[in-house]
Design a protein around this motif. Sequence first.
Motif, mmCIF file in Angstrom:
data_model
loop_
_atom_site.group_PDB
_atom_site.id
_atom_site.type_symbol
_atom_site.label_atom_id
_atom_site.label_comp_id
_atom_site.label_asym_id
_atom_site.label_seq_id
_atom_site.Cartn_x
_atom_site.Cartn_y
_atom_site.Cartn_z
ATOM 1 N N SER A 196 10.744 -8.115 8.816
ATOM 2 C CA SER A 196 11.280 -9.093 7.847
ATOM 3 C C SER A 196 12.746 -8.811 7.495
ATOM 4 C CB SER A 196 10.442 -9.080 6.563
ATOM 5 O OG SER A 196 10.447 -7.784 5.977
ATOM 6 N N ARG A 216 11.041 -10.140 -2.633
ATOM 7 C CA ARG A 216 10.380 -10.386 -1.338
ATOM 8 C C ARG A 216 11.397 -10.853 -0.302
ATOM 9 N NH1 ARG A 216 5.118 -9.774 -2.131
ATOM 10 N NH2 ARG A 216 4.445 -9.901 -4.302
ATOM 11 N N HIS A 262 5.581 -2.151 2.444
ATOM 12 C CA HIS A 262 4.767 -3.325 2.798
ATOM 13 C C HIS A 262 3.470 -3.297 2.000
ATOM 14 C CE1 HIS A 262 3.255 -0.105 5.417
ATOM 15 N NE2 HIS A 262 2.099 -0.707 5.248
ATOM 16 N N ASN A 263 3.322 -2.265 1.138
ATOM 17 C CA ASN A 263 2.093 -2.045 0.382
ATOM 18 C C ASN A 263 2.207 -2.706 -1.001
ATOM 19 O OD1 ASN A 263 0.162 -0.840 -1.386
ATOM 20 N ND2 ASN A 263 -0.073 0.879 0.018
ATOM 21 N N GLU A 264 1.447 -3.776 -1.198
ATOM 22 C CA GLU A 264 1.530 -4.542 -2.453
ATOM 23 C C GLU A 264 1.163 -3.693 -3.673
ATOM 24 O OE1 GLU A 264 2.502 -7.582 -3.200
ATOM 25 O OE2 GLU A 264 2.931 -8.288 -1.176
ATOM 26 N N GLY A 273 8.126 -6.792 2.257
ATOM 27 C CA GLY A 273 8.147 -7.724 3.379
ATOM 28 C C GLY A 273 7.315 -7.179 4.512
ATOM 29 N N THR A 274 6.941 -8.062 5.420
ATOM 30 C CA THR A 274 6.162 -7.635 6.578
ATOM 31 C C THR A 274 7.073 -6.898 7.556
ATOM 32 O OG1 THR A 274 6.601 -9.754 7.617
ATOM 33 C CG2 THR A 274 4.538 -9.558 6.394
ATOM 34 N N SER A 275 6.470 -6.323 8.578
ATOM 35 C CA SER A 275 7.252 -5.651 9.611
ATOM 36 C C SER A 275 8.168 -6.665 10.288
ATOM 37 C CB SER A 275 6.282 -5.036 10.629
ATOM 38 O OG SER A 275 6.997 -4.358 11.612
ATOM 39 N N GLU A 315 11.754 -12.316 3.764
ATOM 40 C CA GLU A 315 11.116 -12.884 4.961
ATOM 41 C C GLU A 315 12.198 -13.393 5.893
ATOM 42 O OE1 GLU A 315 8.332 -16.006 4.106
ATOM 43 O OE2 GLU A 315 7.210 -14.770 2.679
#
Length: 219
Positions: free
Chosen positions: A43, A212, A199-201, A39-41, A214
Amino acid sequence: MILQAKDLKKYYGEGETEVKALDGVDLEVERGEFVSIVGTSGSGKSTLLHMLGGLDTPTSGTVIIDDKDISELSGDALCIFRRRKIGFVFQSYNLVPSLNVYDNIILPLQLDGADIDKEYIDNVITILGLSKKLNSLPSKLSGGQQQRVAIARALAAKPAIILADEPTGNLDSKTSQDVLGLLKTSGQRFVQTIVMITHNEEIAQMADRIVRIEDGKIV
Protein backbone atom coordinates in the motif's frame (compact mmCIF):
# COMPACT_ATOMS: atom_id res chain seq x y z
CA MET A 1 3.85 20.45 14.57
CA ILE A 2 6.83 18.10 14.74
CA LEU A 3 6.46 16.27 11.41
CA GLN A 4 4.97 17.27 8.11
CA ALA A 5 4.88 15.61 4.69
CA LYS A 6 3.71 17.74 1.77
CA ASP A 7 2.59 16.24 -1.56
CA LEU A 8 5.03 13.35 -1.16
CA LYS A 9 5.52 11.22 -4.25
CA LYS A 10 7.71 8.21 -4.93
CA TYR A 11 7.61 6.70 -8.41
CA TYR A 12 9.59 3.73 -9.70
CA GLY A 13 10.10 2.90 -13.37
CA GLU A 14 8.52 4.84 -16.19
CA GLY A 15 5.89 4.56 -18.91
CA GLU A 16 3.68 1.50 -18.66
CA THR A 17 5.85 -0.07 -15.95
CA GLU A 18 5.72 3.00 -13.67
CA VAL A 19 4.75 2.21 -10.08
CA LYS A 20 3.41 5.01 -7.87
CA ALA A 21 4.48 3.80 -4.43
CA LEU A 22 3.44 7.18 -2.97
CA ASP A 23 1.13 9.43 -4.93
CA GLY A 24 0.76 12.84 -3.30
CA VAL A 25 0.73 12.13 0.45
CA ASP A 26 0.04 14.93 2.94
CA LEU A 27 0.53 14.15 6.61
CA GLU A 28 0.87 16.24 9.77
CA VAL A 29 1.87 14.87 13.17
CA GLU A 30 1.71 16.86 16.40
CA ARG A 31 4.48 16.78 18.99
CA GLY A 32 3.91 13.93 21.45
CA GLU A 33 1.30 12.21 19.27
CA PHE A 34 1.24 8.44 18.67
CA VAL A 35 0.10 7.75 15.09
CA SER A 36 -0.45 4.37 13.43
CA ILE A 37 -0.20 4.13 9.65
CA VAL A 38 -2.22 1.13 8.50
CA GLY A 39 -2.33 -0.50 5.10
CA THR A 40 -2.10 -3.81 3.32
CA SER A 41 1.14 -5.14 1.87
CA GLY A 42 2.17 -2.95 -1.06
CA SER A 43 0.00 0.00 0.00
CA GLY A 44 3.03 2.28 0.37
CA LYS A 45 3.26 2.43 4.16
CA SER A 46 6.89 1.26 4.39
CA THR A 47 7.87 3.63 1.58
CA LEU A 48 6.21 6.48 3.48
CA LEU A 49 8.06 5.63 6.69
CA HIS A 50 11.40 5.51 4.84
CA MET A 51 10.69 8.95 3.35
CA LEU A 52 9.70 10.39 6.74
CA GLY A 53 12.93 9.06 8.24
CA GLY A 54 15.20 10.29 5.46
CA LEU A 55 16.19 6.70 4.59
CA ASP A 56 15.05 7.22 1.01
CA THR A 57 14.55 10.25 -1.24
CA PRO A 58 11.11 11.15 -2.63
CA THR A 59 10.55 11.74 -6.34
CA SER A 60 8.98 15.04 -5.29
CA GLY A 61 7.47 16.70 -2.23
CA THR A 62 8.94 17.67 1.12
CA VAL A 63 9.39 16.25 4.61
CA ILE A 64 9.78 18.74 7.45
CA ILE A 65 10.97 17.53 10.86
CA ASP A 66 11.20 19.99 13.72
CA ASP A 67 11.01 22.93 11.24
CA LYS A 68 13.82 21.46 9.11
CA ASP A 69 13.26 20.49 5.48
CA ILE A 70 15.29 17.27 5.34
CA SER A 71 15.55 17.43 1.53
CA GLU A 72 18.07 20.23 2.07
CA LEU A 73 20.35 17.81 3.90
CA SER A 74 22.60 15.29 2.22
CA GLY A 75 25.24 12.73 3.08
CA ASP A 76 26.83 13.22 6.49
CA ALA A 77 24.51 16.08 7.49
CA LEU A 78 21.43 13.91 6.92
CA CYS A 79 23.05 10.98 8.74
CA ILE A 80 23.80 13.15 11.79
CA PHE A 81 20.30 14.68 11.72
CA ARG A 82 18.72 11.21 11.64
CA ARG A 83 20.89 9.97 14.49
CA ARG A 84 19.99 12.93 16.71
CA LYS A 85 16.36 13.51 15.81
CA ILE A 86 14.93 10.12 14.83
CA GLY A 87 14.85 6.78 16.62
CA PHE A 88 14.17 3.77 14.39
CA VAL A 89 12.58 0.50 15.50
CA PHE A 90 12.52 -2.22 12.84
CA GLN A 91 10.73 -5.56 12.67
CA SER A 92 14.08 -7.33 12.43
CA TYR A 93 15.55 -5.72 15.63
CA ASN A 94 18.91 -4.99 13.91
CA LEU A 95 20.92 -5.52 17.10
CA VAL A 96 24.70 -5.98 16.89
CA PRO A 97 25.19 -9.69 17.77
CA SER A 98 28.66 -9.21 19.34
CA LEU A 99 27.53 -6.43 21.73
CA ASN A 100 25.69 -7.01 24.98
CA VAL A 101 22.33 -5.37 25.71
CA TYR A 102 23.74 -2.26 27.35
CA ASP A 103 26.30 -1.63 24.60
CA ASN A 104 23.60 -2.07 21.95
CA ILE A 105 21.45 0.52 23.70
CA ILE A 106 24.17 3.19 23.95
CA LEU A 107 25.66 2.49 20.49
CA PRO A 108 23.95 5.49 18.75
CA LEU A 109 25.33 7.82 21.44
CA GLN A 110 28.83 6.43 21.05
CA LEU A 111 28.66 6.77 17.25
CA ASP A 112 27.67 10.40 17.75
CA GLY A 113 30.33 11.05 20.40
CA ALA A 114 27.51 12.25 22.67
CA ASP A 115 27.46 12.32 26.46
CA ILE A 116 25.53 9.45 28.01
CA ASP A 117 22.78 10.64 30.36
CA LYS A 118 23.08 7.68 32.70
CA GLU A 119 20.00 8.53 34.75
CA TYR A 120 17.84 8.79 31.64
CA ILE A 121 19.24 5.56 30.13
CA ASP A 122 18.71 3.72 33.45
CA ASN A 123 15.13 5.02 33.46
CA VAL A 124 14.50 3.70 29.94
CA ILE A 125 16.07 0.33 30.87
CA THR A 126 13.85 0.06 33.95
CA ILE A 127 10.64 0.96 32.09
CA LEU A 128 11.42 -1.63 29.43
CA GLY A 129 12.24 -4.30 32.00
CA LEU A 130 15.81 -4.91 30.84
CA SER A 131 17.73 -4.31 34.08
CA LYS A 132 18.65 -7.99 34.55
CA LYS A 133 19.67 -8.53 30.91
CA LEU A 134 22.29 -5.80 30.42
CA ASN A 135 25.23 -8.19 30.09
CA SER A 136 23.42 -10.67 27.82
CA LEU A 137 24.14 -11.02 24.12
CA PRO A 138 21.16 -10.71 21.73
CA SER A 139 21.33 -14.45 20.92
CA LYS A 140 20.44 -15.19 24.55
CA LEU A 141 17.24 -13.10 24.44
CA SER A 142 13.70 -13.91 23.34
CA GLY A 143 12.18 -12.01 20.41
CA GLY A 144 10.21 -9.77 22.77
CA GLN A 145 13.33 -8.96 24.78
CA GLN A 146 15.30 -8.17 21.62
CA GLN A 147 12.55 -5.81 20.46
CA ARG A 148 12.60 -4.07 23.85
CA VAL A 149 16.36 -3.57 23.45
CA ALA A 150 15.70 -2.08 19.99
CA ILE A 151 13.16 0.32 21.52
CA ALA A 152 15.60 1.29 24.28
CA ARG A 153 18.26 1.96 21.64
CA ALA A 154 15.79 4.11 19.68
CA LEU A 155 15.02 6.13 22.82
CA ALA A 156 18.64 6.46 23.95
CA ALA A 157 19.51 9.65 22.05
CA LYS A 158 16.27 11.36 23.20
CA PRO A 159 15.04 11.71 19.61
CA ALA A 160 12.15 13.98 18.70
CA ILE A 161 10.47 11.16 16.77
CA ILE A 162 10.34 7.37 16.97
CA LEU A 163 9.62 5.67 13.63
CA ALA A 164 8.56 2.05 14.09
CA ASP A 165 8.31 -0.28 11.09
CA GLU A 166 6.07 -3.27 11.94
CA PRO A 167 7.74 -3.41 15.38
CA THR A 168 5.64 -6.39 16.49
CA GLY A 169 5.75 -8.32 13.20
CA ASN A 170 7.91 -11.12 14.63
CA LEU A 171 6.15 -11.35 18.01
CA ASP A 172 3.15 -13.30 19.30
CA SER A 173 0.03 -11.31 20.18
CA LYS A 174 0.60 -11.13 23.97
CA THR A 175 4.26 -10.04 23.57
CA SER A 176 3.14 -7.58 20.88
CA GLN A 177 0.68 -5.93 23.26
CA ASP A 178 3.32 -5.81 26.01
CA VAL A 179 6.02 -4.31 23.78
CA LEU A 180 3.60 -1.75 22.28
CA GLY A 181 2.37 -0.82 25.75
CA LEU A 182 5.98 -0.18 26.81
CA LEU A 183 6.67 1.87 23.67
CA LYS A 184 3.58 3.98 24.35
CA THR A 185 4.47 4.40 28.04
CA SER A 186 8.04 5.45 27.30
CA GLY A 187 6.80 7.80 24.56
CA GLN A 188 4.44 9.51 26.99
CA ARG A 189 6.99 9.58 29.77
CA PHE A 190 9.71 11.19 27.63
CA VAL A 191 7.29 13.25 25.45
CA GLN A 192 8.30 11.57 22.22
CA THR A 193 6.32 11.43 19.00
CA ILE A 194 5.72 7.94 17.64
CA VAL A 195 4.81 7.03 14.06
CA MET A 196 4.27 3.31 13.61
CA ILE A 197 3.34 1.32 10.54
CA THR A 198 1.45 -1.93 10.93
CA HIS A 199 -1.02 -4.15 9.11
CA ASN A 200 -2.39 -5.35 12.47
CA GLU A 201 -5.66 -3.57 13.31
CA GLU A 202 -5.53 -4.60 16.97
CA ILE A 203 -2.05 -3.13 17.41
CA ALA A 204 -3.04 0.02 15.49
CA GLN A 205 -5.86 0.69 17.97
CA MET A 206 -3.28 1.46 20.69
CA ALA A 207 -2.34 4.71 18.91
CA ASP A 208 -3.94 8.13 19.42
CA ARG A 209 -4.82 8.29 15.73
CA ILE A 210 -4.97 5.87 12.81
CA VAL A 211 -4.03 6.93 9.27
CA ARG A 212 -4.96 4.56 6.44
CA ILE A 213 -3.00 4.29 3.22
CA GLU A 214 -4.06 2.50 0.00
CA ASP A 215 -2.32 2.49 -3.37
CA GLY A 216 0.10 5.21 -2.26
CA LYS A 217 -2.62 7.61 -1.08
CA ILE A 218 -4.01 8.42 2.35
CA VAL A 219 -7.70 7.52 2.42
